[in-house]
Design an enzyme around this catalytic site. Structure first.
Site, short mmCIF file in Angstrom:
data_model
loop_
_atom_site.label_atom_id
_atom_site.label_comp_id
_atom_site.label_asym_id
_atom_site.label_seq_id
_atom_site.Cartn_x
_atom_site.Cartn_y
_atom_site.Cartn_z
N ASP A 8 31.13 41.98 32.42
CA ASP A 8 32.15 41.81 33.44
C ASP A 8 33.38 41.23 32.72
OD1 ASP A 8 33.27 41.31 36.07
OD2 ASP A 8 32.83 39.20 35.69
N LEU A 9 34.55 41.31 33.31
CA LEU A 9 35.74 40.79 32.62
C LEU A 9 36.11 39.37 33.10
CD1 LEU A 9 38.19 41.31 30.71
CD2 LEU A 9 39.40 42.17 32.69
N ASP A 10 36.64 39.32 34.33
CA ASP A 10 37.14 38.04 34.86
C ASP A 10 35.99 37.05 35.02
OD1 ASP A 10 39.88 38.90 35.26
OD2 ASP A 10 39.12 40.11 36.91
N THR A 16 40.09 34.26 33.64
CA THR A 16 41.12 34.68 34.59
C THR A 16 40.69 34.46 36.04
OG1 THR A 16 40.22 36.85 34.14
CG2 THR A 16 42.42 36.42 33.28
N LYS A 44 34.86 36.65 44.09
CA LYS A 44 34.64 37.01 42.69
C LYS A 44 33.98 38.38 42.57
CE LYS A 44 34.46 32.44 40.62
NZ LYS A 44 33.59 31.44 39.95
N SER A 113 34.25 46.25 35.11
CA SER A 113 35.07 45.29 35.86
C SER A 113 35.68 45.93 37.11
CB SER A 113 36.20 44.79 34.96
OG SER A 113 37.17 44.11 35.70
N ALA A 114 35.87 45.12 38.14
CA ALA A 114 36.51 45.59 39.37
C ALA A 114 38.03 45.58 39.23
CB ALA A 114 36.10 44.69 40.52
N LYS A 144 31.79 46.24 43.82
CA LYS A 144 30.58 45.46 43.70
C LYS A 144 30.36 44.77 45.06
CE LYS A 144 31.82 44.35 38.91
NZ LYS A 144 32.32 43.34 37.98
N GLU A 168 27.45 38.79 34.09
CA GLU A 168 28.29 38.67 35.29
C GLU A 168 28.48 37.23 35.74
OE1 GLU A 168 30.02 39.56 37.86
OE2 GLU A 168 30.19 41.70 37.58
N ASP A 169 29.63 36.93 36.33
CA ASP A 169 29.82 35.58 36.88
C ASP A 169 29.84 35.59 38.41
OD1 ASP A 169 32.36 36.88 37.12
OD2 ASP A 169 33.28 34.92 37.42
P1 B16 Z 1 42.66 43.13 40.20
P2 B16 Z 1 35.74 41.38 37.51
C1 B16 Z 1 37.41 41.25 39.57
O1 B16 Z 1 37.18 41.39 38.19
C2 B16 Z 1 37.66 39.80 39.94
O2 B16 Z 1 36.49 39.03 39.79
C3 B16 Z 1 38.14 39.70 41.37
O3 B16 Z 1 38.44 38.36 41.69
C4 B16 Z 1 39.38 40.58 41.56
O4 B16 Z 1 39.81 40.58 42.89
C5 B16 Z 1 39.04 42.03 41.13
O5 B16 Z 1 38.59 42.03 39.79
C6 B16 Z 1 40.23 42.95 41.22
O6 B16 Z 1 41.16 42.56 40.26
O7 B16 Z 1 43.40 42.55 41.33
O8 B16 Z 1 43.11 42.65 38.84
O9 B16 Z 1 42.55 44.63 40.27
O10 B16 Z 1 35.18 40.02 37.71
O11 B16 Z 1 34.93 42.50 38.15
O12 B16 Z 1 36.07 41.67 36.06
MG MG Z 2 33.84 38.39 37.23
#
Ligand code: B16
Ligand code: MG
Length: 219
Positions: A8-10, A16, A44, A113-114, A144, A168-169
């Site tokens: 996962d990224l964030d 972030t 998240k 990542s989302a 997700k 994943e977090d």
């Molecule tokens: P963006 P991940 C997710 O990333 C975040 O956890 C989530 O808080 C955020 O709303 C989503 O990406 C969309 O991000 O606005 O940058 O498109 O944790 O799946 O890496």
């Molecule tokens: Mg995350």
């Protein structure tokens, strides 16, 4: 034997998650309320659009799609201001070591990542070239906890889902990994991530020894 690790990224690769929280909270304050850290756990791993819907529900606010679109642009603008300042020092502990270790071990590496901002973030951090496959919010339709993001990543790598480990977090992300029949490693608190196969308090606990035992299926 596991053949791939999907990150996962964030909140896993880079810190972030706090910026998403701050940007959403800034928006919520303008709407007249605040988001608690407890509520934030539900955001998240969740897509930008779905996050806004959840927040508006908390505030009992009903908006037109046009009004929502304006808020989505505002939130991303605030978020981009935060991430513009990102550099290598924002990579979470042990992540670079782990990526290099997996590379030297011939284990495939993917991003799941989302976020629609994933590519510029990886570029800023200087680690994009370490990923064999990148699946992000620009190519995923179902957020997700739907397993689509991880199944797409496994498919891109040419690895069967059962041979993948997901780190994943987010509770929704762990649920997505479990639904994809992958091994889930949660980064965070036991209370939030009770659905994960393994839980580590933070990424500093991602030692080579831990990964090695997972990859060899000794755990
Ligand atoms: P963006 P991940 C997710 O990333 C975040 O956890 C989530 O808080 C955020 O709303 C989503 O990406 C969309 O991000 O606005 O940058 O498109 O944790 O799946 O890496
Ligand atoms: Mg995350």
């Amino acid at each position: 034997m596991f053949k791939a690790v999907i990150f996962d990224l964030d909140g896993v690769i880079v810190d972030t998650a706090k910026y998403h929280f701050e940007a959403w909270n800034e928006l919520a304050k303008k709407l007249g309320f605040e988001i608690t850290t407890h509520q934030n756990e539900q955001l998240k791993g969740v897509s930008r659009i779905k996050s806004l819907d959840i927040i508006l529900e908390w505030g009992h606010i009903d908006l037109t799609q046009e009004q929502k679109d304006i808020l989505l642009i505002q939130k991303n603008k605030t978020y981009l201001e935060f991430i513009n300042r990102l550099d290598k020092s924002d990579i979470l502990p042990e992540i670079v070591n782990v990526l290099n270790y997996l590379k030297s071990n011939n284990t495939a590496i993917a991003l799941g990542s989302a976020s629609k901002n994933a590519l510029p973030i990886l570029e800023k951090l200087g680690i994009k070239s370490l990923f064999d496959a990148i699946v992000d919010g620009t190519v995923v339709e179902k957020a997700k906890p739907n397993p689509e993001v991880f199944l797409k990543a496994a498919n891109k790598l040419g690895v069967a889902p059962k041979d993948c480990i997901v780190i994943e977090d987010a509770r929704a992300g762990v649920e997505a990994a479990n639904s994809a029949k992958m091994l889930s490693v949660g980064i965070g608190s036991k209370e939030v991530l009770s659905n994960a196969n393994y839980i580590l308090e933070d990424t500093s606990k991602l030692s080579e020894k831990f990964l090695d035992s997972l990859l060899k299926n000794e755990k």
